[in-house]
Design an enzyme around this catalytic site. Structure first.
Site, PDB file in Angstrom:
ATOM      1  N   GLU A 195     -47.762  10.376   1.279  1.00 47.17           N
ATOM      2  CA  GLU A 195     -48.136   8.637   1.408  1.00 47.17           C
ATOM      3  C   GLU A 195     -46.322   8.404   1.880  1.00 47.17           C
ATOM      4  O   GLU A 195     -45.498   8.885   1.536  1.00 47.17           O
ATOM      5  CB  GLU A 195     -48.216   8.674  -0.464  1.00 47.17           C
ATOM      6  CG  GLU A 195     -49.277   8.421  -0.752  1.00 47.17           C
ATOM      7  CD  GLU A 195     -49.137   8.507  -2.030  1.00 47.17           C
ATOM      8  OE1 GLU A 195     -50.389   8.910  -3.121  1.00 47.17           O
ATOM      9  OE2 GLU A 195     -49.076   7.469  -2.518  1.00 47.17           O
TER      10      GLU A 195
ATOM     11  N   CYS B  15     -43.766   8.492  -7.091  1.00 45.67           N
ATOM     12  CA  CYS B  15     -44.798   9.629  -5.949  1.00 45.67           C
ATOM     13  C   CYS B  15     -46.117  10.238  -5.962  1.00 45.67           C
ATOM     14  O   CYS B  15     -46.361  10.316  -6.758  1.00 45.67           O
ATOM     15  CB  CYS B  15     -44.150  10.792  -5.533  1.00 45.67           C
ATOM     16  SG  CYS B  15     -43.248  11.959  -5.970  1.00 45.67           S
TER      17      CYS B  15
HETATM   18  N1  SAH Z   1     -39.428  16.467  -5.143  1.00 40.92           N
HETATM   19  C1  SAH Z   1     -38.392  15.851  -4.975  1.00 40.92           C
HETATM   20  C2  SAH Z   1     -38.760  14.600  -4.485  1.00 40.92           C
HETATM   21  C3  SAH Z   1     -39.569  13.873  -4.562  1.00 40.92           C
HETATM   22  S1  SAH Z   1     -40.109  13.014  -6.032  1.00 40.92           S
HETATM   23  C4  SAH Z   1     -37.779  15.675  -6.356  1.00 40.92           C
HETATM   24  O1  SAH Z   1     -38.465  15.319  -7.167  1.00 40.92           O
HETATM   25  O2  SAH Z   1     -36.366  15.096  -6.406  1.00 40.92           O
HETATM   26  C5  SAH Z   1     -39.027  11.705  -6.093  1.00 40.92           C
HETATM   27  C6  SAH Z   1     -38.744  11.411  -7.662  1.00 40.92           C
HETATM   28  O3  SAH Z   1     -39.549  10.393  -8.178  1.00 40.92           O
HETATM   29  C7  SAH Z   1     -37.682  12.492  -8.668  1.00 40.92           C
HETATM   30  O4  SAH Z   1     -36.638  11.785  -8.447  1.00 40.92           O
HETATM   31  C8  SAH Z   1     -38.985  12.415  -9.065  1.00 40.92           C
HETATM   32  O5  SAH Z   1     -38.089  11.985 -10.566  1.00 40.92           O
HETATM   33  C9  SAH Z   1     -39.358  10.852  -9.646  1.00 40.92           C
HETATM   34  N2  SAH Z   1     -40.891  10.760  -9.898  1.00 40.92           N
HETATM   35  C10 SAH Z   1     -41.934  11.726  -9.408  1.00 40.92           C
HETATM   36  N3  SAH Z   1     -42.824  10.978 -10.497  1.00 40.92           N
HETATM   37  C11 SAH Z   1     -42.639   9.983 -11.035  1.00 40.92           C
HETATM   38  C12 SAH Z   1     -43.454   9.063 -12.110  1.00 40.92           C
HETATM   39  N4  SAH Z   1     -43.732   8.973 -12.927  1.00 40.92           N
HETATM   40  N5  SAH Z   1     -42.416   8.407 -12.969  1.00 40.92           N
HETATM   41  C13 SAH Z   1     -40.712   7.777 -12.307  1.00 40.92           C
HETATM   42  N6  SAH Z   1     -40.361   8.645 -11.381  1.00 40.92           N
HETATM   43  C14 SAH Z   1     -41.332   9.566 -11.010  1.00 40.92           C
HETATM   44 FE1  SF4 Z   2     -42.448  17.921  -6.519  1.00 39.05          FE
HETATM   45 FE2  SF4 Z   2     -41.502  16.997  -8.821  1.00 39.05          FE
HETATM   46 FE3  SF4 Z   2     -39.856  15.943  -7.399  1.00 39.05          FE
HETATM   47 FE4  SF4 Z   2     -42.775  15.676  -7.841  1.00 39.05          FE
HETATM   48  S1  SF4 Z   2     -41.234  15.423  -9.301  1.00 39.05           S
HETATM   49  S2  SF4 Z   2     -42.069  15.528  -6.444  1.00 39.05           S
HETATM   50  S3  SF4 Z   2     -43.361  17.334  -8.929  1.00 39.05           S
HETATM   51  S4  SF4 Z   2     -40.336  18.064  -7.254  1.00 39.05           S
END
Ligand code: SAH
Ligand code: SF4
Length: 400
Positions: A104, A354
């Site tokens: 995505e 994401c």
């Molecule tokens: N894996 C990396 C980058 C991708 S996730 C990381 O975790 O930093 C990018 C951001 O989206 C992260 O800060 C994560 O905590 C946030 N994220 C994931 N799921 C989420 C949700 N359900 N609601 C809000 N933010 C979310």
């Molecule tokens: Fe992976 Fe956690 Fe980032 Fe989601 S929030 S993409 S599980 S590292």
């Protein structure tokens, strides 16, 4: 009638956008062509997000066009389904790669406001799925699929740039905050950033690119050795180890103090401010004690904190913290001198956290599995809130 077996040959041609100028130069030379062809090919690939199969390479000699089509893929992103939300301000793209993997990207438009100019920010994926397994994240729910290659990363950018160019607009910012943990696919991410930076390829300044990590300490240290490449964001979510063990399972390998120490060194070495992300989950990580713990942890660092209300995802019992709670949390950080912003959720109605669309496609796990997951999460978070560290093993594929 006998059925003919259907063999779907996977397109294994490397994506042109993943090649360095030297690699493309070598390919052009191997085909007996003058070096100025490299520029012509690169323009067709990169200018305004690049051209489509129908229009690209029209000015090249037919033999070279045929050779290109035989050896290299102009685009590694196959079908794309677009979902529009927030009155057109958010465009969520679900891309199908050539092997069927789903990833995505999300394009967010920010209209001009006061002195600030309009912005168009693209959030991209670095992996299909993710091994880290943060329970509030739809990508974590999916588990790990595979690493993306360089072309698959930058082709998400070219796709959005083409859509913008059709309206006479340009991408202004790129964030690696889609699916995957970028620092667990660091070689490809670095090569992709180089392509996005290069004035002869995508040409976006390093300051406009942000890579977010859940805290892969060796990856942060490696980046520090390379000097400033982009803005580093760290997904903090909790400053207390017991809770962070549950929210970011990687914390059991690299505890939060080590992550912040590595980020602090990175900030000092590069002169760049580090940003920290906190996904605000009601009743879990949004208490005054959590805010105080962040103040203690970040101390006098030159840091910035983004508070993001959790986007509800299936299979967790959790919800976003109410806005007054988030505002009080922000006030505590600001009083301690930590720059803090509250980020508004984007694209909630199209599942723009994401991995949510891809998770939807993967189908709901059976109800008993969901129930067990929720129960485990309730227990694990209750233990964490009592300050007990998790003894669950690390997810496979991370932290070795
Ligand atoms: N894996 C990396 C980058 C991708 S996730 C990381 O975790 O930093 C990018 C951001 O989206 C992260 O800060 C994560 O905590 C946030 N994220 C994931 N799921 C989420 C949700 N359900 N609601 C809000 N933010 C979310
Ligand atoms: Fe992976 Fe956690 Fe980032 Fe989601 S929030 S993409 S599980 S590292």
């Amino acid at each position: 009638m006998t059925a003919t077996p259907l063999t779907l040959a996977m397109d294994a041609r490397p994506g042109i956008s993943g090649m360095t100028p030297d690699e493309l130069g070598a390919w052009v030379a191997a085909h007996g062509q003058p070096s100025y062809r490299v520029r012509q090919i690169a323009d067709a690939v990169w200018k305004d997000g690049g051209q489509t199969e129908a229009t690209a390479f029209r000015t090249l000699p037919a033999a070279l066009r045929d050779a290109l089509a035989a050896d290299l893929a102009l685009d590694t992103v196959g079908d794309t389904e677009l979902r529009i939300a927030d009155g057109g301000l958010t465009e969520k793209a679900l891309h199908r790669l050539r092997d069927g993997a789903l990833i995505e990207s999300v394009l967010m438009h920010y209209p001009a406001r006061g002195a600030s100019r309009e912005r168009h920010t693209l959030c991209i994926s670095s992996q299909a799925g993710c091994a880290v397994g943060c329970p509030f994240c739809a990508t974590g729910e999916l588990g790990f699929g595979r690493d993306l290659d360089v072309a698959e990363i930058v082709d998400q950018v070219r796709h959005a740039a083409r859509r913008l160019a059709a309206d006479g607009k340009h991408l202004t910012n790129i964030v690696f905050m889609g699916m995957g943990e970028p620092l667990l696919n660091l070689d490809a991410v670095l090569a992709a950033v180089e392509a996005l930076n290069d004035p002869h390829r995508f040409g976006l300044g390093a300051r406009h690119i942000t890579v977010s990590t859940s805290g892969v300490v060796p990856g942060i240290r490696r980046l520090t050795g390379l000097g400033p490449q982009f803005t580093l964001a760290v997904s903090l979510h909790a400053a207390r180890d017991a809770l962070r063990d549950v929210l970011v399972p990687l914390n059991r390998r690299w505890p939060v103090a080590e992550v912040v120490a590595a980020a602090r060194d990175h900030g000092k070495a590069t002169g760049r401010r580090i940003s920290y992300e906190v996904t605000m989950i009601a009743g879990i990580n949004d208490t005054p004690a959590d805010a105080e713990a962040i103040v203690d942890l970040l101390g006098n660092d030159h840091a910035h904190v983004n508070l993001i209300p959790m986007n509800p995802v299936a299979h967790t019992p959790w919800n976003a913290s109410p806005m007054p709670v988030i505002e009080a949390f922000a006030a505590t950080l600001r009083e301690a001198g930590i720059g803090t912003t509250i980020r508004r959720n984007r694209g909630q109605e199209v599942g723009a956290a994401c991995g949510q669309l891809a998770a939807e496609r993967a189908g709901e796990p059976p109800a008993p599995v969901v129930a067990r997951r929720r129960e485990r999460l309730v227990m694990a978070s209750a233990e964490a809130l009592r300050g007990e560290r998790s003894d669950e093993p690390l997810p496979a594929g991370v932290g070795e």
